[in-house]
Write an enzyme that holds these catalytic residues in place. Sequence first.
Site, PDB file in Angstrom:
ATOM      1  N   TYR A  39       0.828  -1.188   0.006  1.00 65.39           N
ATOM      2  CA  TYR A  39       0.143  -0.170  -0.007  1.00 65.39           C
ATOM      3  C   TYR A  39       0.759   1.356  -0.028  1.00 65.39           C
ATOM      4  O   TYR A  39       1.983   1.362   0.675  1.00 65.39           O
ATOM      5  CB  TYR A  39      -0.756   0.091   1.228  1.00 65.39           C
ATOM      6  CG  TYR A  39      -2.209  -0.718   1.222  1.00 65.39           C
ATOM      7  CD1 TYR A  39      -3.337  -0.330   0.441  1.00 65.39           C
ATOM      8  CD2 TYR A  39      -1.982  -2.189   1.645  1.00 65.39           C
ATOM      9  CE1 TYR A  39      -4.472  -1.288   0.522  1.00 65.39           C
ATOM     10  CE2 TYR A  39      -3.303  -2.949   1.420  1.00 65.39           C
ATOM     11  CZ  TYR A  39      -4.404  -2.442   1.162  1.00 65.39           C
ATOM     12  OH  TYR A  39      -5.562  -3.175   0.849  1.00 65.39           O
TER      13      TYR A  39
ATOM     14  N   TYR B  41      -0.970  -9.926   0.207  1.00 63.95           N
ATOM     15  CA  TYR B  41       0.107  -9.481   1.171  1.00 63.95           C
ATOM     16  C   TYR B  41      -0.015 -10.218   2.469  1.00 63.95           C
ATOM     17  O   TYR B  41      -1.252 -10.364   2.755  1.00 63.95           O
ATOM     18  CB  TYR B  41      -0.057  -7.913   1.283  1.00 63.95           C
ATOM     19  CG  TYR B  41      -1.458  -7.413   1.606  1.00 63.95           C
ATOM     20  CD1 TYR B  41      -1.510  -7.383   3.036  1.00 63.95           C
ATOM     21  CD2 TYR B  41      -2.286  -6.825   0.900  1.00 63.95           C
ATOM     22  CE1 TYR B  41      -2.545  -6.597   3.584  1.00 63.95           C
ATOM     23  CE2 TYR B  41      -3.660  -6.279   1.248  1.00 63.95           C
ATOM     24  CZ  TYR B  41      -3.782  -6.392   2.515  1.00 63.95           C
ATOM     25  OH  TYR B  41      -4.950  -5.613   3.157  1.00 63.95           O
TER      26      TYR B  41
ATOM     27  N   ARG C 266      -3.473 -11.857   3.211  1.00 66.79           N
ATOM     28  CA  ARG C 266      -4.832 -11.399   2.547  1.00 66.79           C
ATOM     29  C   ARG C 266      -4.922 -11.853   1.280  1.00 66.79           C
ATOM     30  O   ARG C 266      -3.872 -11.456   0.387  1.00 66.79           O
ATOM     31  CB  ARG C 266      -4.895  -9.823   2.843  1.00 66.79           C
ATOM     32  CG  ARG C 266      -5.107  -9.323   4.093  1.00 66.79           C
ATOM     33  CD  ARG C 266      -6.263  -9.838   4.927  1.00 66.79           C
ATOM     34  NE  ARG C 266      -7.479  -9.951   4.168  1.00 66.79           N
ATOM     35  CZ  ARG C 266      -8.215  -9.128   3.706  1.00 66.79           C
ATOM     36  NH1 ARG C 266      -8.035  -7.622   3.939  1.00 66.79           N
ATOM     37  NH2 ARG C 266      -9.351  -9.428   3.032  1.00 66.79           N
TER      38      ARG C 266
ATOM     39  N   HIS D 127      -7.402  -8.032  -2.939  1.00 64.15           N
ATOM     40  CA  HIS D 127      -8.640  -7.320  -3.037  1.00 64.15           C
ATOM     41  C   HIS D 127      -8.626  -6.111  -3.107  1.00 64.15           C
ATOM     42  O   HIS D 127      -7.635  -5.275  -2.949  1.00 64.15           O
ATOM     43  CB  HIS D 127      -9.229  -7.644  -1.414  1.00 64.15           C
ATOM     44  CG  HIS D 127      -8.355  -7.355  -0.325  1.00 64.15           C
ATOM     45  ND1 HIS D 127      -7.316  -7.811   0.147  1.00 64.15           N
ATOM     46  CD2 HIS D 127      -8.251  -5.732   0.203  1.00 64.15           C
ATOM     47  CE1 HIS D 127      -6.570  -7.188   0.921  1.00 64.15           C
ATOM     48  NE2 HIS D 127      -7.248  -5.884   1.021  1.00 64.15           N
TER      49      HIS D 127
ATOM     50  N   HIS E 274     -10.758  -2.429  -1.726  1.00 64.87           N
ATOM     51  CA  HIS E 274     -11.623  -2.011  -0.885  1.00 64.87           C
ATOM     52  C   HIS E 274     -12.628  -0.870  -1.416  1.00 64.87           C
ATOM     53  O   HIS E 274     -12.219  -0.076  -2.413  1.00 64.87           O
ATOM     54  CB  HIS E 274     -10.950  -1.042   0.248  1.00 64.87           C
ATOM     55  CG  HIS E 274      -9.990  -1.855   1.119  1.00 64.87           C
ATOM     56  ND1 HIS E 274     -10.180  -2.280   2.352  1.00 64.87           N
ATOM     57  CD2 HIS E 274      -8.750  -2.312   0.899  1.00 64.87           C
ATOM     58  CE1 HIS E 274      -9.353  -2.861   2.971  1.00 64.87           C
ATOM     59  NE2 HIS E 274      -8.163  -3.190   1.957  1.00 64.87           N
TER      60      HIS E 274
HETATM   61 FE   LIG Z   1      -6.387  -4.095   2.153  1.00 70.92          FE
END
Ligand SMILES: [Fe+2]
Lengths: 233, 189
Positions: A105, A144, A154, A157, A159
């Site tokens: 991120y 990640y 995870r 995905h 958000h």
């Molecule tokens: Fe996320």
Amino acid sequence: MPDPIGYRREVPGTQPPYLHPDYKSTVKRSPTKATIAVPHTLSEVTGPLWTKERVGSIADDLTVQDKERPLGERIVVAGRVMDEDGRPVPNTLVELWQCNASGRYHHPVDQHDAPLDPNFTGRGHAVTDGNGDYRFVTIKPGAYPWPNHFNAWRPAHIHFSLFGPSFVTRLVTQMFFPGDPLLALDPIFNGVPAPARDLLVSSFDLGMTVPDTALAYRFDIVLRGRAATPTGI
Amino acid sequence: MALIPTGWQTVGPYLHIGLTWLNTTKLAGEATKGERIAVEGRLFDGDGAPVPDGMIEIWQANADGRYNHPDDTQAKPREAAFFGFGRVDTDKQGGFRFETVKPGRVPGPGNTLQAPHILVSVFLRGQLRRLVTRLYFADEASNGDDPILALVEDPARRRTLLAVRDPGSATYRFDIRLQGEAETVFFEV
Ligand SMILES: [Fe+2]
């Protein structure tokens, strides 16, 4: 004025519980006392109408926000926002954020040892059209690791955040990709009871692909719908 | 046949990327009618530790008790200078603050009138879904008539919904506690 027509109450077994111990942080971050159901008054059936006119400019192509093109697999993510009766929800804001193709991120808290992409911020927003349809161009996010348990990852995905026509219709969710082997292992995805959780998985959509340019995934979103009659408790 | 509404998922720790562009902490403009107030507070977890990765949204009527929304058909003038929406991510101390006007009373179920209140949504890492609560004003005489406050039977719990005015200022304090003795009352909408 007469009592407003409220929204349908939540259908049991379709939404995650507040406390979901497999997602460890919920243990200290969930209410311990029962929530109290409120009738839908004027306060609940109204809400901020984030329309195209109010939002102003849109940012629906996440691959053209910087000097160069971001790394990764370019994709279209599109779908329709509907209510529980399948009626389109037009002119409503859709916000979206995600990590880059490496699973990192663009955020100071993210210390995952994967490269940042100087050409990818991972933020966009659009407003649904008259048919309730939205469409983004982005890159496919990576998986990640996260510290929930040993070797936790995870699944890839994106958000999503939506408002809809009232306070009740507010929704924050995540879109996943079909066939991801990490889905079965993810406490967050599995926080939504089956079979409702499957609705968080997008579908590959050949018809929405852009030949020679981008594959496409369809993600339809259903917001709470109006009840037929006023909903007292 | 009715469709199943899409399931909630957490905003996660990186909510700022997608959501802070719409932060709105000053709800009232120069042309907005009403008494200027601020509401501020902190968000605490079950250990009493501040939650620095949360987000608060508010929704309220204007000073006349009218919502900026077409479903509000009350015979009160619409006020274009007041939208009624606020959003802010919590700071390192779990803090949040909004500058707004005190809302007026709006109708409740039947022929009741609700006491002035602000709807509050809480989003955070470590919670799969939104928490909903209501902010009322501790110095408001009409609280005793409010049909929603009346749903909270325990007076001690009801107090968790009352924002207290700082002496000599127009700031109301409203802390949100996810757990503990003073756990905030959360509602299901
Ligand atoms: Fe996320």
